[in-house]
Scaffold this motif. Structure first.
Motif, PDB file in Angstrom:
ATOM      1  N   ALA A 221       0.831  -1.213   0.000  1.00 63.29           N
ATOM      2  CA  ALA A 221       0.000   0.000   0.000  1.00 63.29           C
ATOM      3  C   ALA A 221       0.862   1.258   0.000  1.00 63.29           C
ATOM      4  O   ALA A 221       0.545   2.236  -0.682  1.00 63.29           O
ATOM      5  CB  ALA A 221      -0.944  -0.017   1.202  1.00 63.29           C
ATOM      6  N   ALA A 222       1.957   1.240   0.743  1.00 63.77           N
ATOM      7  CA  ALA A 222       2.870   2.393   0.755  1.00 63.77           C
ATOM      8  C   ALA A 222       3.450   2.634  -0.637  1.00 63.77           C
ATOM      9  O   ALA A 222       3.563   3.782  -1.087  1.00 63.77           O
ATOM     10  CB  ALA A 222       3.984   2.173   1.775  1.00 63.77           C
ATOM     11  N   ARG A 223       3.794   1.556  -1.352  1.00 66.21           N
ATOM     12  CA  ARG A 223       4.302   1.702  -2.724  1.00 66.21           C
ATOM     13  C   ARG A 223       3.242   2.319  -3.630  1.00 66.21           C
ATOM     14  O   ARG A 223       3.545   3.176  -4.460  1.00 66.21           O
ATOM     15  CB  ARG A 223       4.716   0.336  -3.285  1.00 66.21           C
ATOM     16  N   ALA A 224       1.990   1.891  -3.444  1.00 59.05           N
ATOM     17  CA  ALA A 224       0.903   2.444  -4.259  1.00 59.05           C
ATOM     18  C   ALA A 224       0.759   3.940  -4.013  1.00 59.05           C
ATOM     19  O   ALA A 224       0.657   4.734  -4.953  1.00 59.05           O
ATOM     20  CB  ALA A 224      -0.401   1.715  -3.973  1.00 59.05           C
ATOM     21  N   VAL A 225       0.753   4.339  -2.753  1.00 57.19           N
ATOM     22  CA  VAL A 225       0.637   5.762  -2.410  1.00 57.19           C
ATOM     23  C   VAL A 225       1.862   6.520  -2.948  1.00 57.19           C
ATOM     24  O   VAL A 225       1.724   7.623  -3.487  1.00 57.19           O
ATOM     25  CB  VAL A 225       0.459   5.953  -0.889  1.00 57.19           C
ATOM     26  N   ASP A 226       3.036   5.921  -2.844  1.00 55.25           N
ATOM     27  CA  ASP A 226       4.248   6.563  -3.368  1.00 55.25           C
ATOM     28  C   ASP A 226       4.151   6.839  -4.864  1.00 55.25           C
ATOM     29  O   ASP A 226       4.711   7.822  -5.349  1.00 55.25           O
ATOM     30  CB  ASP A 226       5.483   5.695  -3.098  1.00 55.25           C
ATOM     31  N   MET A 227       3.447   5.978  -5.604  1.00 58.29           N
ATOM     32  CA  MET A 227       3.320   6.154  -7.050  1.00 58.29           C
ATOM     33  C   MET A 227       2.563   7.439  -7.409  1.00 58.29           C
ATOM     34  O   MET A 227       2.682   7.950  -8.516  1.00 58.29           O
ATOM     35  CB  MET A 227       2.620   4.966  -7.701  1.00 58.29           C
ATOM     36  N   LEU A 228       1.805   7.980  -6.458  1.00 55.76           N
ATOM     37  CA  LEU A 228       1.091   9.237  -6.684  1.00 55.76           C
ATOM     38  C   LEU A 228       2.000  10.451  -6.503  1.00 55.76           C
ATOM     39  O   LEU A 228       1.614  11.574  -6.823  1.00 55.76           O
ATOM     40  CB  LEU A 228      -0.117   9.347  -5.757  1.00 55.76           C
ATOM     41  N   ARG A 229       3.177  10.233  -5.938  1.00 52.88           N
ATOM     42  CA  ARG A 229       4.177  11.286  -5.739  1.00 52.88           C
ATOM     43  C   ARG A 229       3.613  12.481  -4.968  1.00 52.88           C
ATOM     44  O   ARG A 229       3.802  13.646  -5.351  1.00 52.88           O
ATOM     45  CB  ARG A 229       4.759  11.745  -7.063  1.00 52.88           C
ATOM     46  N   LEU A 230       2.955  12.191  -3.859  1.00 56.26           N
ATOM     47  CA  LEU A 230       2.345  13.227  -3.038  1.00 56.26           C
ATOM     48  C   LEU A 230       3.349  13.885  -2.105  1.00 56.26           C
ATOM     49  O   LEU A 230       3.221  15.056  -1.780  1.00 56.26           O
ATOM     50  CB  LEU A 230       1.202  12.630  -2.211  1.00 56.26           C
ATOM     51  N   GLU A 231       4.302  13.117  -1.630  1.00 52.48           N
ATOM     52  CA  GLU A 231       5.336  13.618  -0.719  1.00 52.48           C
ATOM     53  C   GLU A 231       6.497  12.651  -0.728  1.00 52.48           C
ATOM     54  O   GLU A 231       6.592  11.807  -1.614  1.00 52.48           O
ATOM     55  CB  GLU A 231       4.772  13.814   0.690  1.00 52.48           C
ATOM     56  N   ARG A 232       7.344  12.716   0.276  1.00 58.44           N
ATOM     57  CA  ARG A 232       8.484  11.796   0.326  1.00 58.44           C
ATOM     58  C   ARG A 232       7.975  10.358   0.362  1.00 58.44           C
ATOM     59  O   ARG A 232       6.878  10.102   0.853  1.00 58.44           O
ATOM     60  CB  ARG A 232       9.361  12.097   1.535  1.00 58.44           C
ATOM     61  N   PRO A 233       8.779   9.408  -0.133  1.00 54.75           N
ATOM     62  CA  PRO A 233       8.326   8.018  -0.154  1.00 54.75           C
ATOM     63  C   PRO A 233       7.998   7.460   1.230  1.00 54.75           C
ATOM     64  O   PRO A 233       8.693   7.737   2.209  1.00 54.75           O
ATOM     65  CB  PRO A 233       9.524   7.280  -0.759  1.00 54.75           C
ATOM     66  N   LEU A 234       6.927   6.669   1.274  1.00 54.51           N
ATOM     67  CA  LEU A 234       6.492   6.024   2.511  1.00 54.51           C
ATOM     68  C   LEU A 234       7.009   4.601   2.631  1.00 54.51           C
ATOM     69  O   LEU A 234       7.232   4.106   3.731  1.00 54.51           O
ATOM     70  CB  LEU A 234       4.955   5.965   2.551  1.00 54.51           C
ATOM     71  N   ALA A 235       7.176   3.925   1.497  1.00 50.91           N
ATOM     72  CA  ALA A 235       7.572   2.515   1.500  1.00 50.91           C
ATOM     73  C   ALA A 235       9.029   2.363   1.933  1.00 50.91           C
ATOM     74  O   ALA A 235       9.870   3.212   1.640  1.00 50.91           O
ATOM     75  CB  ALA A 235       7.383   1.913   0.108  1.00 50.91           C
ATOM     76  N   ASP A 236       9.283   1.257   2.641  1.00 51.46           N
ATOM     77  CA  ASP A 236      10.663   0.929   2.990  1.00 51.46           C
ATOM     78  C   ASP A 236      11.436   0.660   1.709  1.00 51.46           C
ATOM     79  O   ASP A 236      10.928   0.002   0.799  1.00 51.46           O
ATOM     80  CB  ASP A 236      10.720  -0.300   3.898  1.00 51.46           C
ATOM     81  N   ALA A 237      12.649   1.161   1.634  1.00 52.47           N
ATOM     82  CA  ALA A 237      13.457   1.021   0.420  1.00 52.47           C
ATOM     83  C   ALA A 237      14.536  -0.044   0.597  1.00 52.47           C
ATOM     84  O   ALA A 237      14.980  -0.318   1.718  1.00 52.47           O
ATOM     85  CB  ALA A 237      14.111   2.355   0.077  1.00 52.47           C
ATOM     86  N   TRP A 238      14.926  -0.589  -0.529  1.00 50.57           N
ATOM     87  CA  TRP A 238      16.060  -1.529  -0.561  1.00 50.57           C
ATOM     88  C   TRP A 238      17.308  -0.796  -0.075  1.00 50.57           C
ATOM     89  O   TRP A 238      17.588   0.323  -0.500  1.00 50.57           O
ATOM     90  CB  TRP A 238      16.223  -2.036  -1.991  1.00 50.57           C
ATOM     91  N   GLN A 239      18.043  -1.411   0.825  1.00 45.92           N
ATOM     92  CA  GLN A 239      19.225  -0.763   1.398  1.00 45.92           C
ATOM     93  C   GLN A 239      20.545  -1.274   0.835  1.00 45.92           C
ATOM     94  O   GLN A 239      21.605  -0.859   1.265  1.00 45.92           O
ATOM     95  CB  GLN A 239      19.216  -0.941   2.927  1.00 45.92           C
ATOM     96  N   GLY A 240      20.475  -2.188  -0.110  1.00 51.55           N
ATOM     97  CA  GLY A 240      21.692  -2.647  -0.788  1.00 51.55           C
ATOM     98  C   GLY A 240      22.453  -3.726  -0.083  1.00 51.55           C
ATOM     99  O   GLY A 240      22.268  -4.210   0.949  1.00 51.55           O
TER     100      GLY A 240
END
Length: 187
Positions: free
Chosen positions: A168-187
């Protein structure tokens, strides 16, 4: 002015995705117009229970009757930042891909495409037929985003709730409303 988003819910399995999208949008202060299909309420009650379904509706700023083709979200002049359909059934996907605009949900999705606003579809089906894939291609070619609810296993989720929250966080992030909500890959 507060940003506004349309959240559509089809009758496909995956009601937790809708609730988590709603929670994320509420948390960042986005107003939500909720549009559901005829079967969505039944699926929400079945999968989440009446208490969670009530929370979903309580968090919405506006709840639209899914049969009201004269609702504000049926018009491109109604200012929204985009739309998420979570979950998106293959029936709704097909209607959107073919411009049927036969329900308020599919009309609101069509409006996002014609106005060149983000439209994110959490398409719920497996396995996929060629018709499903072609409809996904068509929506993508029109500018929509197909986001199958696939877990980010690299994050080592410890529960189904952790998986749906991340998707769901990724879906909301796709709207580009603010900074990303989804946890990101850390490498």
């Amino acid at each position: 002015m507060k940003k506004r988003v349309v959240l559509g819910i089809s009758g496909a399995s995956g009601a937790a995705l809708a609730l988590d999208c709603m929670r994320h949008l509420a948390r960042i202060g986005v107003a939500v117009d909720l549009v559901t299909t005829r079967m969505a309420r039944h699926t929400c009650d079945l999968e989440l229970g009446p208490t969670a379904t009530a929370e979903l509706e309580r968090l919405a700023d506006v709840i639209h009757d899914g049969t009201n083709m004269g609702a504000t979200v049926a018009s491109g002049s109604y200012p929204v930042a985009g739309m998420i359909v979570a979950p998106c059934s293959m029936r709704s996907l097909a209607a959107i891909a073919n411009g049927l605009d036969d329900t308020l949900l599919t009309r609101a999705a069509g409006v996002q495409l014609k106005e060149r606003r983000p439209l994110v579809l959490l398409a719920r089906e497996a396995p996929l037929t060629l018709a499903h894939l072609r409809n996904m291609t068509t929506v993508t070619e029109m500018g929509g985003i197909i986001l199958p609810p696939v877990p980010a296993f690299y994050l080592k989720p410890d529960s189904v709730a952790a998986i749906t929250t991340q998707i769901a966080a990724r879906a909301v992030d796709m709207l580009r409303l603010e900074r990303p909500l989804a946890d990101a890959w850390q490498g």
